[in-house]
Write a protein that holds these residues in place. Structure first.
Motif, short mmCIF file in Angstrom:
data_model
loop_
_atom_site.label_atom_id
_atom_site.label_comp_id
_atom_site.label_asym_id
_atom_site.label_seq_id
_atom_site.Cartn_x
_atom_site.Cartn_y
_atom_site.Cartn_z
N LEU A 317 0.77 -1.21 0.03
CA LEU A 317 0.15 -0.19 0.07
C LEU A 317 0.88 1.38 -0.03
O LEU A 317 2.00 1.30 0.56
CB LEU A 317 -0.95 0.18 1.33
CG LEU A 317 -1.71 -1.17 1.41
CD1 LEU A 317 -2.76 -0.93 2.69
CD2 LEU A 317 -2.35 -1.60 0.32
N TYR A 318 0.35 2.28 -0.55
CA TYR A 318 1.09 3.57 -0.78
C TYR A 318 0.31 4.87 -0.32
O TYR A 318 -1.07 4.81 -0.58
CB TYR A 318 1.62 3.83 -2.40
CG TYR A 318 2.37 2.32 -2.82
CD1 TYR A 318 3.91 2.63 -2.68
CD2 TYR A 318 1.73 1.50 -3.27
CE1 TYR A 318 4.56 1.49 -3.31
CE2 TYR A 318 2.50 0.31 -3.99
CZ TYR A 318 4.05 0.46 -3.71
OH TYR A 318 4.73 -0.44 -4.44
N TYR A 319 1.23 5.74 0.06
CA TYR A 319 0.48 6.91 0.68
C TYR A 319 1.55 7.99 -0.23
O TYR A 319 2.62 8.41 -0.10
CB TYR A 319 0.67 7.27 1.82
CG TYR A 319 0.34 8.79 2.26
CD1 TYR A 319 -0.98 9.07 2.54
CD2 TYR A 319 1.15 9.84 2.56
CE1 TYR A 319 -1.54 10.12 2.82
CE2 TYR A 319 0.59 11.07 2.83
CZ TYR A 319 -0.83 11.24 3.01
OH TYR A 319 -1.36 12.45 3.41
N ASP A 321 3.78 8.29 -3.13
CA ASP A 321 4.77 7.42 -3.56
C ASP A 321 5.41 6.70 -2.49
O ASP A 321 6.40 5.83 -2.77
CB ASP A 321 5.98 8.10 -4.40
CG ASP A 321 5.47 8.91 -5.81
OD1 ASP A 321 4.61 8.07 -6.11
OD2 ASP A 321 5.72 9.80 -6.11
N SER A 350 -5.31 1.55 6.94
CA SER A 350 -5.32 1.60 5.51
C SER A 350 -5.56 0.33 4.90
O SER A 350 -6.30 0.33 3.74
CB SER A 350 -3.78 2.32 5.01
OG SER A 350 -3.56 3.44 5.45
N LEU A 354 -8.99 -0.49 2.21
CA LEU A 354 -8.75 -0.93 1.01
C LEU A 354 -9.78 -2.19 0.87
O LEU A 354 -10.29 -2.34 -0.15
CB LEU A 354 -7.25 -1.59 0.92
CG LEU A 354 -6.97 -2.19 -0.49
CD1 LEU A 354 -7.13 -1.41 -1.74
CD2 LEU A 354 -5.83 -2.94 -0.36
N PRO A 359 -10.47 4.21 -2.22
CA PRO A 359 -9.33 4.51 -3.02
C PRO A 359 -7.89 4.55 -2.52
O PRO A 359 -7.42 5.61 -2.39
CB PRO A 359 -9.71 5.81 -3.83
CG PRO A 359 -10.66 6.52 -2.59
CD PRO A 359 -11.49 5.57 -2.03
N ILE A 360 -7.24 3.30 -1.93
CA ILE A 360 -6.16 3.33 -1.48
C ILE A 360 -5.30 2.75 -2.59
O ILE A 360 -5.58 1.67 -3.25
CB ILE A 360 -5.92 2.41 -0.35
CG1 ILE A 360 -6.93 2.72 0.86
CG2 ILE A 360 -4.43 2.34 0.13
CD1 ILE A 360 -6.65 4.11 1.42
N ARG A 361 -3.95 3.53 -3.14
CA ARG A 361 -3.23 2.93 -4.06
C ARG A 361 -2.37 1.73 -3.64
O ARG A 361 -1.85 1.69 -2.37
CB ARG A 361 -2.21 4.18 -4.52
CG ARG A 361 -1.33 3.62 -5.44
CD ARG A 361 -0.17 4.62 -6.07
NE ARG A 361 0.96 4.11 -6.64
CZ ARG A 361 2.13 4.48 -6.67
NH1 ARG A 361 2.54 5.28 -5.62
NH2 ARG A 361 2.88 3.85 -7.43
N TYR A 362 -2.32 0.53 -4.38
CA TYR A 362 -1.71 -0.52 -4.05
C TYR A 362 -1.33 -1.09 -5.12
O TYR A 362 -1.70 -1.13 -6.46
CB TYR A 362 -2.57 -1.49 -3.15
CG TYR A 362 -3.67 -2.05 -4.32
CD1 TYR A 362 -3.49 -3.69 -4.65
CD2 TYR A 362 -4.89 -1.68 -4.37
CE1 TYR A 362 -4.31 -4.04 -5.52
CE2 TYR A 362 -5.80 -2.18 -5.12
CZ TYR A 362 -5.64 -3.67 -5.70
OH TYR A 362 -6.56 -4.25 -6.41
N SER A 363 -0.12 -2.25 -4.93
CA SER A 363 0.48 -3.18 -5.85
C SER A 363 0.29 -4.48 -5.32
O SER A 363 0.02 -4.61 -4.19
CB SER A 363 1.87 -2.90 -6.31
OG SER A 363 2.55 -2.81 -5.14
#
Length: 492
Positions: A317-319, A321, A350, A354, A359-363
């Motif tokens: 998970l990202y905040y 970058d 977080s 998710l 809308p939490i950015r993740y990979s």
């Protein structure tokens, strides 16, 4: 050592019809490490503020020490931490402050940082260090654990264990066990003080509650017998009374005087039995005055069509970058009760957001079962507005069931008429808890569900989750709750 004496204390808020305290008397030694517990809304914080002299009251509070309340109000958190400390109390040798910070595992260099840049846990520890610098103070410590993670709670409880002369309001049972030697409890009908820690108090309370329940069972049987006897006597009396107007027998008219006398005797006996019955009912009501958890909570989990609900592989998970957490893999299967633990800022909330679809950015990969019904308890309660009826209708939950759950969690009926904005933090959390228990879901996502919630309610929630186990994933810092409830742990 000196004593703090409370005599015939009575108090109520102008907006309330009922007294919060009524003719309360007890004595505290000023060197005690006193744990303070009771249901949310029963007046723990109010009592501390009465000791501080912030409200008018009836009765007498006598003490030869000064009272100091925690947490302190911070006017400008953008100032340096050292400036904040000096504004609270500036008459101390620097080495004493550094000693206190060291005992709390804090680097003295943070004194040169703006207070607002410290984590909430660091802020709590700094303010506790200042609190114990002041001499000849009896300290009133109000819920210091709310912003502490598991490690922080262990550090602070060990710190308080070395101190004395305080009242500590906390709902964390492990925390209380580690640092108090007496317990002050606000019960349904009285205030009680016992020597020992929380576990000692709980053992004694459960033993007393069980005694009262056993006595109540006997009284119910006695009342049933009295009702039967009273009804039988009443029937006899009525039958005799009717016979006064009966037919002649062998040409003789009934002796109405004799029959009336017999009827009056039986009626008197009936009234006597009725009076005994009422006395027994009143005894029963008095006997059960302090039982707080007679009614069990209920939850209605739904069974999912497959065993696996969620699967994550190498999840990061990202905040912006910046990664919040990295390379996390886990599965959630039916029946799992998974605790997410880790220090503050490690991404626990977080991760829950998710899973809720925020809308939490993740990979990495994250797979959620189709048509998965979720129920959540958020960490933040600031958005609550209106009243309980508006809230239940807006959330499309059954109002009657919703309020029944709140009653079981210690709400009184007067509370139902108040606005949500006037509720204590613990009561607000219970509103979200009751909402979640009203919702039938495949998966329950609870973010710090016990924050501000009293110890008695925590026991109720534990018993519920063990008796009717739902599938859930939760963030919590209460070690006792985690140990009792969790089937798996994800450590960040």
């Amino acid at each position: 050592m000196s004593q703090i004496s409370i005599s015939h204390l009575s108090f109520n808020y102008e907006s309330s019809y009922e007294n919060i305290f009524e003719d309360v008397s007890f004595t505290i030694d000023s060197n005690w490490k006193l744990g303070f517990i009771g249901r949310n809304g029963r007046g723990k914080t109010t009592f501390l503020k009465l000791l501080m002299g912030l409200y008018d009251y009836a009765g007498v509070i006598a003490a030869s020490v000064d009272f100091e309340y925690f947490p302190f109000a911070i006017q400008d958190p953008s100032q340096l931490t050292q400036t904040i400390v000096d504004a609270i109390y500036d008459d101390y040798p620097l080495w004493e402050l550094q000693r206190e910070l060291s005992l709390l595992n804090l680097d003295p260099e943070l004194l040169e940082r703006p207070f607002e840049t410290l984590s909430r846990g660091e802020q709590t520890k700094v303010l506790l260090a200042v609190l114990f610098l002041k001499p000849n103070q009896f300290l009133l410590i109000d819920e210091p654990t709310n912003h502490l993670d598991l490690e922080g709670r262990q550090i602070v409880s060990a710190y308080l264990n070395k101190k004395q002369g305080f009242i500590l309001v906390s709902h964390d049972r492990t925390f209380l066990d580690n640092c108090v030697d007496h317990v002050l409890s606000i019960n349904k009908m009285n205030i009680d003080i016992q020597k020992g820690n929380y576990s000692t108090w709980l053992f004694n309370k459960q033993r007393q509650d069980q005694f009262e329940l056993n006595q109540n069972k006997k009284l119910k049987q006695e009342i049933g017998q009295l009702k039967t006897a009273a009804k039988r006597t009443e029937n006899w009396s009525n039958a005799v009374e009717k016979s006064k107007n009966g037919q002649r027998v062998s040409g003789l008219r009934p002796d109405r005087g004799h029959i009336g006398h017999q009827s009056a005797k039986m009626m008197k006996r009936s009234k006597s039995l009725e009076k005994r019955q009422q006395i027994s009912v009143e005894s029963k009501e008095k006997l059960l005055k302090n039982i707080d958890w007679a009614d069990a909570l209920q939850i209605r989990p739904r069974s999912y069509q497959k065993n696996r609900l969620i699967s994550a592989n190498n999840l990061s998970l990202y905040y912006g970058d910046q990664p919040i957490l990295e390379n996390l893999s886990f599965e959630i299967n039916q029946g799992d009760r998974i605790a997410i633990v880790g220090p503050n800022g490690s991404g626990k909330s977080s991760l829950l957001k998710l899973l809720l679809g925020e809308p939490i950015r993740y990979s990495g990969s994250l797979e959620l079962g189709s048509q998965l019904q979720l129920s959540q308890i958020p960490q933040d309660t600031d958005l609550l507005t209106g009243d309980l009826r508006d809230f239940s209708h807006g959330e499309r939950i059954d109002e009657s069931r919703f309020k029944t759950i709140l009653r079981k969690l210690g709400f009184n009926r007067e509370q139902f008429e108040k606005s949500l904005g006037s509720f204590s933090e613990g009561q607000k959390k219970k509103v979200y808890l009751a909402r979640s228990l009203c919702q039938s879901a495949h998966l329950y996502l609870w973010d710090e569900p016990l924050n501000y919630i009293d110890v008695l309610s925590r026991i109720q929630i534990e018993e519920l989750l063990l008796q009717t186990p739902p599938t859930m994933i939760f963030v919590e810092h209460d070690r006792s709750f985690i140990d009792h409830v969790a089937t798996k742990i994800i450590e960040l």
